[in-house]
Design a protein around this motif. Sequence first.
Motif, PDB file in Angstrom:
ATOM      1  N   ILE A  77       0.962  -1.203  -0.031  1.00 25.87           N
ATOM      2  CA  ILE A  77       0.159  -0.047   0.043  1.00 25.87           C
ATOM      3  C   ILE A  77       0.859   1.248   0.102  1.00 25.87           C
ATOM      4  O   ILE A  77       0.764   2.278  -0.836  1.00 25.87           O
ATOM      5  CB  ILE A  77      -1.020   0.110   1.215  1.00 25.87           C
ATOM      6  N   GLN A  85      -4.939  -8.444  -5.282  1.00 24.80           N
ATOM      7  CA  GLN A  85      -6.172  -8.908  -5.573  1.00 24.80           C
ATOM      8  C   GLN A  85      -7.189  -8.947  -3.906  1.00 24.80           C
ATOM      9  O   GLN A  85      -8.162  -8.503  -4.086  1.00 24.80           O
ATOM     10  CB  GLN A  85      -6.079 -10.438  -5.657  1.00 24.80           C
ATOM     11  N   THR A  86      -6.442  -9.215  -2.952  1.00 18.55           N
ATOM     12  CA  THR A  86      -7.027  -9.153  -1.725  1.00 18.55           C
ATOM     13  C   THR A  86      -7.618  -7.709  -1.317  1.00 18.55           C
ATOM     14  O   THR A  86      -8.845  -7.528  -1.056  1.00 18.55           O
ATOM     15  CB  THR A  86      -6.015  -9.799  -0.616  1.00 18.55           C
ATOM     16  N   LEU A  87      -6.762  -6.785  -1.667  1.00 22.08           N
ATOM     17  CA  LEU A  87      -6.763  -5.339  -1.237  1.00 22.08           C
ATOM     18  C   LEU A  87      -7.929  -4.753  -2.001  1.00 22.08           C
ATOM     19  O   LEU A  87      -8.959  -3.979  -1.775  1.00 22.08           O
ATOM     20  CB  LEU A  87      -5.635  -4.537  -1.455  1.00 22.08           C
ATOM     21  N   THR A  88      -7.900  -5.142  -3.305  1.00 25.88           N
ATOM     22  CA  THR A  88      -9.254  -4.814  -4.328  1.00 25.88           C
ATOM     23  C   THR A  88     -10.559  -5.299  -4.144  1.00 25.88           C
ATOM     24  O   THR A  88     -11.394  -4.487  -3.931  1.00 25.88           O
ATOM     25  CB  THR A  88      -8.753  -5.200  -5.684  1.00 25.88           C
ATOM     26  N   GLU A  89     -10.422  -6.796  -3.596  1.00 25.48           N
ATOM     27  CA  GLU A  89     -11.558  -7.220  -3.030  1.00 25.48           C
ATOM     28  C   GLU A  89     -12.287  -6.657  -1.826  1.00 25.48           C
ATOM     29  O   GLU A  89     -13.526  -6.602  -1.812  1.00 25.48           O
ATOM     30  CB  GLU A  89     -11.577  -8.805  -2.978  1.00 25.48           C
ATOM     31  N   ALA A  90     -11.310  -6.342  -1.132  1.00 23.67           N
ATOM     32  CA  ALA A  90     -11.422  -5.647   0.112  1.00 23.67           C
ATOM     33  C   ALA A  90     -12.287  -4.405  -0.009  1.00 23.67           C
ATOM     34  O   ALA A  90     -12.380  -3.501   0.949  1.00 23.67           O
ATOM     35  CB  ALA A  90     -10.670  -5.817   1.228  1.00 23.67           C
ATOM     36  N   GLU A  91     -11.857  -3.828  -1.276  1.00 22.75           N
ATOM     37  CA  GLU A  91     -12.397  -2.580  -1.571  1.00 22.75           C
ATOM     38  C   GLU A  91     -11.406  -1.308  -1.107  1.00 22.75           C
ATOM     39  O   GLU A  91     -12.092  -0.071  -1.173  1.00 22.75           O
ATOM     40  CB  GLU A  91     -13.783  -2.252  -1.243  1.00 22.75           C
ATOM     41  N   TYR A  92     -10.078  -1.522  -0.942  1.00 21.45           N
ATOM     42  CA  TYR A  92      -9.227  -0.643  -0.602  1.00 21.45           C
ATOM     43  C   TYR A  92      -8.457  -0.103  -1.439  1.00 21.45           C
ATOM     44  O   TYR A  92      -8.013   0.967  -1.581  1.00 21.45           O
ATOM     45  CB  TYR A  92      -8.565  -1.009   0.669  1.00 21.45           C
ATOM     46  N   LEU A  93      -8.283  -0.793  -2.537  1.00 15.25           N
ATOM     47  CA  LEU A  93      -7.607  -0.310  -3.695  1.00 15.25           C
ATOM     48  C   LEU A  93      -8.713  -0.385  -5.048  1.00 15.25           C
ATOM     49  O   LEU A  93      -9.778  -1.118  -5.127  1.00 15.25           O
ATOM     50  CB  LEU A  93      -6.454  -1.544  -4.409  1.00 15.25           C
ATOM     51  N   VAL A  94      -8.311   0.481  -5.992  1.00 19.29           N
ATOM     52  CA  VAL A  94      -9.094   0.248  -7.412  1.00 19.29           C
ATOM     53  C   VAL A  94      -8.157   0.089  -8.430  1.00 19.29           C
ATOM     54  O   VAL A  94      -7.011   0.437  -8.448  1.00 19.29           O
ATOM     55  CB  VAL A  94      -9.824   1.724  -7.679  1.00 19.29           C
ATOM     56  N   ILE A 147      -4.339   3.706  -4.852  1.00 16.58           N
ATOM     57  CA  ILE A 147      -5.139   3.561  -3.284  1.00 16.58           C
ATOM     58  C   ILE A 147      -6.310   4.327  -3.641  1.00 16.58           C
ATOM     59  O   ILE A 147      -6.731   5.202  -4.362  1.00 16.58           O
ATOM     60  CB  ILE A 147      -4.256   4.758  -2.763  1.00 16.58           C
ATOM     61  N   GLY A 148      -7.167   3.610  -2.965  1.00 12.17           N
ATOM     62  CA  GLY A 148      -8.972   4.132  -3.104  1.00 12.17           C
ATOM     63  C   GLY A 148      -9.129   4.911  -2.079  1.00 12.17           C
ATOM     64  O   GLY A 148      -8.505   5.208  -1.021  1.00 12.17           O
ATOM     65  N   VAL A 149     -10.235   6.033  -2.425  1.00  9.49           N
ATOM     66  CA  VAL A 149     -10.380   6.876  -1.335  1.00  9.49           C
ATOM     67  C   VAL A 149     -11.348   6.309  -0.162  1.00  9.49           C
ATOM     68  O   VAL A 149     -11.560   6.868   0.599  1.00  9.49           O
ATOM     69  CB  VAL A 149     -11.605   8.057  -1.826  1.00  9.49           C
ATOM     70  N   ARG A 150     -11.559   4.759  -0.156  1.00 14.13           N
ATOM     71  CA  ARG A 150     -12.002   4.157   0.871  1.00 14.13           C
ATOM     72  C   ARG A 150     -11.185   4.684   2.266  1.00 14.13           C
ATOM     73  O   ARG A 150     -12.003   4.571   3.041  1.00 14.13           O
ATOM     74  CB  ARG A 150     -11.895   2.672   0.580  1.00 14.13           C
TER      75      ARG A 150
END
Lengths: 254, 254
Positions: free
Chosen positions: A19, A49-58, A66-69
């Motif tokens: 991250i 993959q994990t971070l994207t599925e958890a919606e922290y990355l786009v 890095i997502g605005v999450r």
Amino acid sequence: MANEQQYPVQAAGTTFRIIETLHRLNGAGVSELADELTMPKSTVHDHLQTLTEAEYLVNQNGTYHIGVRFLELGGFARSQMKFYQIASPEMQKLAEKTGEHANLLIEEHGKGVFLNKAKGSEAVTLDTHIGKRVHLHTTAMGKAILANYPESKVDKIIDQHGLPSVTEKTITDAAVLKAQLSEIRERGYAIDDEERVSGMRCVAAPICPTDGTPLGAISVSGPTNRFEGETLTTEIPKNVLSTANVIEVNMTYS
Amino acid sequence: MANEQQYPVQAAGTTFRIIETLHRLNGAGVSELADELTMPKSTVHDHLQTLTEAEYLVNQNGTYHIGVRFLELGGFARSQMKFYQIASPEMQKLAEKTGEHANLLIEEHGKGVFLNKAKGSEAVTLDTHIGKRVHLHTTAMGKAILANYPESKVDKIIDQHGLPSVTEKTITDAAVLKAQLSEIRERGYAIDDEERVSGMRCVAAPICPTDGTPLGAISVSGPTNRFEGETLTTEIPKNVLSTANVIEVNMTYS
DNA sequence: GCTCTCGTTCGGTCAAACCGAATAATAATT
DNA sequence: AATTATTATTCGGTTTGACCGAACGAGAGC
């Protein structure tokens, strides 16, 4: 410096390393990250993959960002802080009164974190976005906070993060810093003379209600040509200290 | 609902489950978290230790809290968005002109994320902090965005997140929602009539420069007693649409 | 159409995530 | 102040899953 940090949960450490690298590179692909971190692509891919599925990355067509999450977590943490709630409107007024940038900073894990900033009419564009982390010794606000910490805590922070220089005027010597801290403690406010950004000066006051431990600091910052003479030594400090005092009072009487 | 999500890196999933629980509980101790997640204390402790050492959590005498460190990541992600940069000052003007709250929202992973808000003179205190995530169908901004997505994408989002109700006026039926989306598409703006917060109405317009895909939406929100009659059907929409248009133009001409 | 690069998938292996139990530290109660 | 209850923390074994190499697929560039 010990290169290999060993956390109890190594995988979590890896995740955050990814991250942080993504943050530093401002988005990257799998291979680029794997190169940068000297890790196998597949491992990096697993984490992404994990971070994207958890919606922290786009994932924008192959490039991960890095997502605005993360704003949800950080924004919530900030909104829960009484200090932030009370100081923000006063900081806004301070910016309007002085016409310059007003800032709000707290210490976390030995570093300074910008909680908010208010733009005055004359304010120049700044490099500081909300959430930006800086070394305490490079800013007036950081020094104002350090000046009100017990020496043992100051030593611990210096030991932890060192005194790296970011401009040619940054204080890099512990003894020099400590001398200045005691000055600040007596005077009640701190000055940053191009110690973090060349061409910028900053005047800050700590916020210490009830007992001595500072909750954070506020400041006014601007270009050197507007921060000199009487303005720098009298007018700005007066305004900053007055605002700090209002915040302190509002903090104690909830 | 499938309870057991299986990410490629399970440990990272656990870490974020802990973070999210900490967020929901607004701080907690090891035992409390272990109970809440039905996990062994030692596992929770391992993760908390890791996260604290990595400086993402803070430990205030035994209770762990989300750190403002997350603002660094979220704040940076936001500051990199051209849409945010351009829309923010216009949103500020919109708030001043209408005297009400103006908001900025984008879609991420099928949910709405508040990027910014500006307080007008008359504005009431709101439950929305920056970074707050909401279901798209519960807000005017969300509906404005959905109205400009292809139907397949709308279906995917409904499938992913469902249509949970948060007030008695929330739209919970897909057919009803889709009918309203086509209305919104024709009219150019969306209205939220107490669908997310009782007593609050909201008028929103999407931001769609160049091609059709919306980048986000802006809105003005306020109490129902000030959002009715001509004001609701003509004046507010006019202002919102005008601001949206300015943003769209500024977006295309960098 | 070919090649080169990037992202993704797959399955084996051994390190480490996870857990139970014991210990230390703190708070509460008498 | 002594005791109890509850908490946080430490420790080491077991077995799962994180990690990796290699193969596969997709896509861009020449």
